[in-house]
Write a protein that holds these residues in place. Sequence first.
Motif, mmCIF file in Angstrom:
data_model
loop_
_atom_site.group_PDB
_atom_site.id
_atom_site.type_symbol
_atom_site.label_atom_id
_atom_site.label_comp_id
_atom_site.label_asym_id
_atom_site.label_seq_id
_atom_site.Cartn_x
_atom_site.Cartn_y
_atom_site.Cartn_z
ATOM 1 N N ARG A 1 0.856 -1.215 0.101
ATOM 2 C CA ARG A 1 -0.075 0.040 0.000
ATOM 3 C C ARG A 1 0.842 1.291 0.048
ATOM 4 O O ARG A 1 0.566 2.159 -0.691
ATOM 5 N N ALA A 2 1.913 1.175 0.958
ATOM 6 C CA ALA A 2 2.674 2.461 0.962
ATOM 7 C C ALA A 2 3.617 2.795 -0.283
ATOM 8 O O ALA A 2 3.810 3.799 -0.851
ATOM 9 N N SER B 1 3.980 5.958 -5.238
ATOM 10 C CA SER B 1 4.175 6.194 -6.685
ATOM 11 C C SER B 1 2.892 7.002 -7.260
ATOM 12 O O SER B 1 2.956 7.365 -8.448
ATOM 13 N N GLY B 2 2.213 7.476 -6.343
ATOM 14 C CA GLY B 2 1.061 8.565 -6.668
ATOM 15 C C GLY B 2 -0.012 7.742 -7.549
ATOM 16 O O GLY B 2 -0.963 8.330 -7.853
ATOM 17 N N ASP B 3 -0.157 6.328 -7.453
ATOM 18 C CA ASP B 3 -1.272 5.683 -7.994
ATOM 19 C C ASP B 3 -2.422 5.813 -6.867
ATOM 20 O O ASP B 3 -2.118 5.283 -5.703
ATOM 21 N N LEU C 1 -4.828 4.124 -6.656
ATOM 22 C CA LEU C 1 -5.502 2.844 -6.672
ATOM 23 C C LEU C 1 -4.494 1.548 -6.832
ATOM 24 O O LEU C 1 -4.671 0.856 -7.785
ATOM 25 N N PRO C 2 -3.537 1.463 -5.741
ATOM 26 C CA PRO C 2 -2.580 0.826 -5.936
ATOM 27 C C PRO C 2 -2.706 -0.737 -5.759
ATOM 28 O O PRO C 2 -2.033 -1.590 -6.167
ATOM 29 N N SER C 3 -4.109 -1.310 -4.952
ATOM 30 C CA SER C 3 -4.424 -2.613 -5.116
ATOM 31 C C SER C 3 -5.050 -2.944 -6.232
ATOM 32 O O SER C 3 -5.504 -4.114 -6.249
ATOM 33 N N TRP C 4 -5.204 -2.156 -7.261
ATOM 34 C CA TRP C 4 -5.973 -2.640 -8.686
ATOM 35 C C TRP C 4 -4.672 -2.812 -9.625
ATOM 36 O O TRP C 4 -3.795 -2.057 -9.796
ATOM 37 N N ASN C 5 -4.814 -4.009 -10.323
ATOM 38 C CA ASN C 5 -3.674 -4.192 -11.359
ATOM 39 C C ASN C 5 -4.231 -3.584 -12.556
ATOM 40 O O ASN C 5 -5.406 -3.044 -12.727
ATOM 41 N N GLY C 6 -3.014 -2.974 -13.454
ATOM 42 C CA GLY C 6 -3.605 -2.302 -14.514
ATOM 43 C C GLY C 6 -4.387 -3.347 -15.487
ATOM 44 O O GLY C 6 -4.110 -4.457 -15.203
ATOM 45 N N GLY C 7 -5.201 -2.576 -16.295
ATOM 46 C CA GLY C 7 -6.098 -3.553 -16.947
ATOM 47 C C GLY C 7 -7.391 -2.926 -17.251
ATOM 48 O O GLY C 7 -7.481 -1.736 -16.739
ATOM 49 N N ALA C 8 -8.203 -3.457 -17.920
ATOM 50 C CA ALA C 8 -9.516 -2.750 -18.403
ATOM 51 C C ALA C 8 -10.477 -2.637 -17.442
ATOM 52 O O ALA C 8 -11.023 -1.236 -17.643
ATOM 53 N N ALA C 9 -10.470 -3.053 -16.143
ATOM 54 C CA ALA C 9 -11.338 -2.679 -15.186
ATOM 55 C C ALA C 9 -10.810 -1.382 -14.681
ATOM 56 O O ALA C 9 -11.620 -0.364 -14.570
ATOM 57 N N LYS C 10 -9.673 -1.223 -14.184
ATOM 58 C CA LYS C 10 -8.994 -0.140 -13.664
ATOM 59 C C LYS C 10 -8.975 1.012 -14.651
ATOM 60 O O LYS C 10 -9.569 2.278 -14.155
ATOM 61 N N ARG C 11 -8.705 0.794 -16.144
ATOM 62 C CA ARG C 11 -8.845 2.023 -16.877
ATOM 63 C C ARG C 11 -10.240 2.376 -16.851
ATOM 64 O O ARG C 11 -10.440 3.618 -17.198
ATOM 65 N N LEU D 1 -10.954 3.011 -3.890
ATOM 66 C CA LEU D 1 -11.861 3.271 -4.999
ATOM 67 C C LEU D 1 -12.792 4.525 -4.307
ATOM 68 O O LEU D 1 -12.914 5.823 -4.894
ATOM 69 N N LEU D 2 -13.273 4.431 -3.162
ATOM 70 C CA LEU D 2 -14.229 5.352 -2.307
ATOM 71 C C LEU D 2 -13.420 6.631 -2.175
ATOM 72 O O LEU D 2 -13.939 7.570 -2.482
ATOM 73 N N ALA D 3 -11.977 6.423 -1.774
ATOM 74 C CA ALA D 3 -11.248 7.504 -1.364
ATOM 75 C C ALA D 3 -10.975 8.370 -2.649
ATOM 76 O O ALA D 3 -10.910 9.526 -2.715
#
Lengths: 315, 315
Positions: free
Chosen positions: B4-5, B10-12, B14-24, B156-158
């Motif tokens: 998480r840290a 890294s400024g992301d 949504l760090p617990s989300w993998n890159g991919g269609a859902a996150k995009r 995501l809420l935050a």
Amino acid sequence: LPSRAQGAASGDPLPSWNGGAAKRSITNFVDRVTREGSADFVPAAARIATFDNDGTLWVEHPVYAQMAFALDRVKALAPLHPEWKDKQPFKAVLEGDMKTLAASGEHGMAELVMATHAGMTTEEFEKIVRDWFVTARHPRFKRPYIELSYQPMIELLAYLRANGFKTYIVSGGGIEFMRPISERVYGVPPEQVIGSSIKTRFEMRDGRPELLRLPEVNFINDKGGKPVGINEFIGRRPIAAFGNSDGDLEMLQWTTLAGGVSLGLIVHHTDAVREYAYDRDTSFGRLDKALDAAAINKWTVVDMKDDWNRVFAFQ
Amino acid sequence: LPSRAQGAASGDPLPSWNGGAAKRSITNFVDRVTREGSADFVPAAARIATFDNDGTLWVEHPVYAQMAFALDRVKALAPLHPEWKDKQPFKAVLEGDMKTLAASGEHGMAELVMATHAGMTTEEFEKIVRDWFVTARHPRFKRPYIELSYQPMIELLAYLRANGFKTYIVSGGGIEFMRPISERVYGVPPEQVIGSSIKTRFEMRDGRPELLRLPEVNFINDKGGKPVGINEFIGRRPIAAFGNSDGDLEMLQWTTLAGGVSLGLIVHHTDAVREYAYDRDTSFGRLDKALDAAAINKWTVVDMKDDWNRVFAFQ
Ligand SMILES: [Ca+2]
Ligand SMILES: [Ca+2]
């Protein structure tokens, strides 16, 4: 009388309020709950203030605005309902026979509400309400109803928000009758309007999602219903409540009698010249038991004639 | 897996989300509605996002948290109700006979809810709920339920709130079961929690104002009830809705099929190792019609196993 601009220039956030016990009770309360280090300090998230609408924030005489709306709608819809010419209470409305209409009582009013407030989608009803507020005029003041809010209460709403309060409308009137104008008139967004309601039903119609308004009562947000509605919508107890009639008694009890710092306030209509004068003997906004309770519970009673140097913004 | 840290550094958002269609689909949507000059720009006041709770924000297997609460309450209250030893569905609960309990169906569950959720004041019930959340443990994860929220959804809420959204919980569960923990777990204040409810009645008791919880259903905030509840509580249409089961189908339709920019998202439970895997064949959170509708309506479907690099904060 000081103008609004003068009041603002002098730094007084409540320029339409005359100095006196009522005004002091408000500013003292706000100071106590907002000053860091005060024994009565309340965190901003818990600064919930609830306002009755009719007679507290705007005019409710000679009849509630929503009743005027219902009567106008009966007249507008009459060509589609030829049977109304011979059917009470519609006949009385169309003939302007207010005596027969009054005699039809709550049952008659409920019939008028269901015939005029149900049978369309929520979006359609919102448009009907918006259009009515543009065209309808108050019979005495000859102005749109949205100009008939009380300037001192508009200042009070803004003053509380400037001090971290979240301001809610908690009205016996219909929730979807107030929401289209609450932001514009009071600075209160739709999600902070609580009111009475009829049931709705979700439907997909030709691929489009709709909520259909049904001729069935969902909730009456009046008297003991006000604490119920406040608890359901907000989920925390207000620390300040503002009303003008016996319909607000339970909201004021709920807000002020559970311990903790609080403010209860009643607007007393005492100014027949600039607005109206009424309390224990009226069909719209009767103030009787709540006036007695105000004395016992040390709620602030605003004397419109003495405490307000201006009633409406246009005056 | 990134911690998480690291993600935050890294400024992301949504760090617990993998890159991919859902996150995009999420970040593209947020960019479109928040960027000034964007054709799809939405003013902050209209950025309403609604989240189902069970199975969308936290664990709902092996049974809903509120069902575990009801069963625990039956056991706690049993000494006061000796008749329950011989009376279904209470007997089944006390004997741990889940098969008979399941066979009692919705009627049986309603009986358990009324026996455990009514008959006290709202303040008393709130204390019971708070105490339960401190002591109860999930049978598989052996942790308090409030630790079983999904870390990617908390992010995501935050993220939405940081972009001017107002985030609401819109759950089939009881409104007064979630409110005591919604701020702490989700950063959602009680007035932004919408749920099912039983009726309450205002009473003055020894000079103190109380709301008594009655054994009578007030509103079921599920399926077609979700748009009804959203309209009643918020009074405007969300532009984003998040769910995980057929109970969310109508909320997603209401949010996404009326025209205008919107995001519909379904959390698909595909990870039996870290959490649970289920969809069309389960009693808790069945996802069947809404999964078919997602494909037709281009709703984002989150594959928990592939799209989330972490499920719980403690993992
Ligand atoms: Ca009133
Ligand atoms: Ca769910």
